[in-house]
Enzyme design. Structure first.
Site, PDB file in Angstrom:
ATOM      1  N   GLY A 100       0.806  -1.209   0.000  1.00  0.00           N
ATOM      2  CA  GLY A 100       0.000   0.000   0.000  1.00  0.00           C
ATOM      3  C   GLY A 100       0.839   1.259   0.000  1.00  0.00           C
ATOM      4  O   GLY A 100       0.320   2.380  -0.018  1.00  0.00           O
TER       5      GLY A 100
ATOM      6  N   GLU B 108       8.084   4.817   8.216  1.00  0.00           N
ATOM      7  CA  GLU B 108       7.844   4.860   9.656  1.00  0.00           C
ATOM      8  C   GLU B 108       8.188   6.203  10.301  1.00  0.00           C
ATOM      9  O   GLU B 108       7.886   6.445  11.467  1.00  0.00           O
ATOM     10  CB  GLU B 108       8.625   3.725  10.327  1.00  0.00           C
ATOM     11  CG  GLU B 108       7.954   2.405  10.032  1.00  0.00           C
ATOM     12  CD  GLU B 108       8.869   1.201  10.154  1.00  0.00           C
ATOM     13  OE1 GLU B 108       8.609   0.359  11.009  1.00  0.00           O
ATOM     14  OE2 GLU B 108       9.842   1.090   9.387  1.00  0.00           O
TER      15      GLU B 108
HETATM   16 MO1  MOS Z   1       7.238  -2.447   9.719  1.00  0.00          MO
HETATM   17  S1  MOS Z   1       6.862  -2.504  11.722  1.00  0.00           S
HETATM   18  O1  MOS Z   1       8.903  -2.316   9.770  1.00  0.00           O
HETATM   19  O2  MOS Z   1       6.771  -3.925   9.118  1.00  0.00           O
END
Ligand code: MOS
Length: 685
Positions: A456, A650
């Site tokens: 995604g 992230e």
């Molecule tokens: Mo993500 S927590 O690095 O899959």
């Protein structure tokens, strides 16, 4: 040039039209359906599985349990060893599987199976008074764990101000839109798995290990994935159960977990407890940073949330100690989730820095600038592009931070209290080994294949842009198959950097081969397979960011509204400006969600997660999200990866919850150190 531009996703139309096919939808003939049976005790042993009532339904083909299931080879991750023993380590663990000709019959059959247990007492509460394993300096995957340099006690003794506080985050669950889903069949000794995961090659290695066959004998197909966030990094117990059912019946078997299953048959994030002791001189200089982090794992596998990892990187200090402790609870083994370690760890550190700023009567921005390190505080390595100061100062400027009156709890209009807060973000820039193949056809067309997966993020599109630029004409891009060779997972914000490095090397080598042929492609085509080049050691590689948040809090009810969350990020050059921006915004949404809503509540008596559906596990909805802005600083980092950019996935979540909590404190004068910031916590009730 297409790289860097904001091209829409290649598969966007297919997805919107409902034509994109996900793992469970893969059409097969003569399919069977698998439904797991979950343990109803928090700890103990299965004494008997009585399947007679289920088997009375002619639609039920078989019921698997630990007595009749195929034997698997011991795996690194014990969670995958489904039905290999009668032991029950947590409530909700798979203790049987019903295989039937329809999903309805399988589900009904699972209700009919009677399991008897010898129950043992369970323990599900993370309590600092309980014994916990103190971890050594090296943990899984070569990642650093506990750490010490200098003398923390001497540093605290030399401080003008010492802050000693505890911050906690609850267990949380990923909740991807698409739950765990698998369509599996055996063709002789070859296993084919259409599976929702974060890396088909890594899944093939995992299935291969369990079935004692080489990964080349497993074809994992992962064309589209409806989100992962860390939940689908390795084969899940459900996926393994589907391969077992296929083995036993000789037919294709389909399994899709319900939302409720996802809370115990798929991992979540460990609860964390961080005790921070910060020592500082009057001018804000840190004399000591001591981070004692407690997290839990299950009785059967040691997974460690790396809560203290970000503390190594953030601020200059001569005296630094980070301890990771691991408690054993009768809860499902937690795994990585949305910036593992950094998300809970930076909530704690960036809250503590805000508290320290108040204790010193310093601006929270100035406190951070006063402790900017010249080199990585833990490793001593030079930074490859540390742009935290830029993120903080550019963000402060855009947000209007300079006009802020630091006094908490004084801006009231009607029933609303207003406040602002900031927090920093950081995430490591990893790059892992990957393989890609580039091919030229006699008709002048090109194709590129790499075992990447688009969960995604827009990875397919970004890789297409990269390959198309390198080869000078639109390529056909193929991803999502383990047979494309060794490739890492979409995880650790490293997928596109890793796969992209391999794509770059393969395309560059193909161009050279073409030049060697005078530009003409032979009748059988030209094909080059190449690996990514490892990054040279000796540098501290991270993306950085800064969040600035404005909240209003209802003085009567304690309701928190986030009015504005502005993030400024330095992550190198993105391959696709649009999908990069979406990733950052998505992370910030998760940060708001973590700050205000998300928690998986444990019932100590029954030993279970109480709120195991989306009615009760609250996530931020559109109505909760206002005024999000993500800005990227153009800071190319060619040192970092072969595609010139660091990971983005992230970065947006890290620190966001602390920015919200700090703003809530500024608005109300109440410091909430335990997430989420619920009404009762804010009202002190
Ligand atoms: Mo993500 S927590 O690095 O899959």
């Amino acid at each position: 040039m297409t790289a860097g531009t904001g091209l829409s996703r290649l598969e966007g139309r297919e997805k919107v039209m409902g034509a994109a096919r996900y793992a469970y939808e893969h059409p097969v003939e003569d399919a069977l359906y698998v439904w797991p049976v979950a343990a109803t005790v928090g700890s103990g042993t299965v004494v008997e599985v009585d399947a007679a009532a289920a088997l009375a339904d002619p639609a039920v083909v078989t019921v698997l349990d630990h007595t009749n299931a195929p034997r698997l080879r011991p795996a690194q991750i014990a969670d995958q060893l489904v039905l290999q023993s009668p032991a029950v380590a947590w409530r909700g663990q798979i203790v049987a599987g019903v295989v039937a000709t329809t999903p309805e019959a399988a589900r009904e059959g699972a209700e009919q199976v009677v399991v008897r247990y010898a129950e043992r007492p369970h323990h599900v509460v993370l309590d600092p008074a309980d014994p916990a394993l103190e971890l050594p300096g090296e943990l899984f995957g070569g990642q650093p764990g506990s750490f010490a340099k200098g003398d923390v006690d001497a540093g605290l003794a030399a401080a003008d101000v010492v802050l000693d506080r505890v911050y906690t985050t609850p267990a949380q669950h990923h909740n991807p839109m698409e739950t765990v889903a698998t369509t599996a069949w055996w063709s002789g000794e070859r296993l084919v798995v259409h599976d929702s995961n974060q890396g088909p090659w890594i899944a093939a290695v995992g299935f291969g290990q369990l079935w004692d066959i080489p990964p080349e004998q497993v074809e994992v197909v992962t064309e589209h994935v409806g989100g992962g966030f860390g939940a689908k990094v390795r084969p899940t117990p459900g996926a393994v159960l589907a391969t077992m059912a296929a083995r036993v019946t000789g037919r294709p078997c389909k399994l899709m977990l319900t939302r409720q299953h996802m809370f115990t048959m798929s991992p979540g994030r460990s609860a964390t407890r961080s005790r921070f002791r910060l020592g500082a001189r009057r001018d804000g200089t840190l004399t000591a940073v001591d981070h004692d982090a407690l997290q839990y794992s299950s009785p059967i596998h040691e997974f460690v949330e790396q809560t203290g990892l970000a503390t190594r990187t953030m601020y200059a200090t001569d005296n630094l100690r980070i301890i990771h402790r691991l408690a054993r609870l009768n809860l499902p083994t937690p795994r990585v989730m949305r910036a593992p370690g950094h998300t809970p760890g930076m909530f704690a550190l960036e809250s503590a820095m805000d508290e320290l700023a108040y204790a010193l009567d310093l601006d929270p921005l100035a406190l951070r600038l006063a402790n900017e390190p010249a080199v990585d505080p833990a490793s001593g390595e030079p930074f490859a592009g540390r742009h935290l100061v830029d993120c903080l100062t550019v963000g402060a400027d855009r947000f209007g931070w300079a006009a802020r009156d630091p006094t908490p709890g004084v801006r009231r209009h009607g029933r609303w209290l207003f406040g602002t807060g900031l927090a920093a973000s950081v995430y490591p820039a990893y790059q892992r080994v990957a393989t890609a193949t580039a091919r030229a056809e006699p008709d002048g067309s090109f194709s590129v294949s790499v075992g990447a997966v688009d969960i995604g993020t827009g990875a397919r599109t970004a890789l297409w842009q990269l390959a198309t630029d390198l080869l000078g004409s639109p390529v056909e891009i193929h991803i999502g198959r383990s047979s494309y060779g060794n490739a890492p997972v979409a995880g650790g914000s490293s997928g596109t950097a890793s796969w992209g490095g391999a794509v770059r090397n393969a395309c560059t080598a193909l161009r050279e081969r073409l030049a060697g042929h005078g530009g003409a492609v032979p009748a059988d085509g030209l094909e080059v397979t190449a690996e990514s080049t490892p990054l040279p050691p000796g540098r501290s590689r991270h993306s950085f960011g800064a969040h600035f948040c404005a909240v209003r809090v209802d003085a009567d009810t304690g309701q928190v509204r986030v009015d504005r969350l502005l993030g400024v990020f330095a992550h190198g050059r993105p391959l696709n400006a649009r999908t990069a921006h979406s990733q950052l915004i998505g992370g910030m949404v998760m940060g708001v969600s973590m700050a205000l809503h998300e928690q998986t509540v444990v019932d100590p008596r029954l030993g279970m997660f109480v709120n195991h559906d989306l009615a009760q596990y609250h996530v931020a909805t559109n109505a909760d999200i206002h005024g999000l802005e993500a800005h990227s600083l153009e800071r190319p980092d060619d040192d970092i990866t072969l595609v010139g950019g660091k990971g983005i996935g992230e970065l947006g979540i890290v620190g966001a919850a602390a920015a919200v909590a700090n703003a809530v404190h500024h608005a109300t004068g109440v410091r909430v150190r335990d997430l989420p910031i619920t009404l009762e916590r804010l009202r002190g009730g």
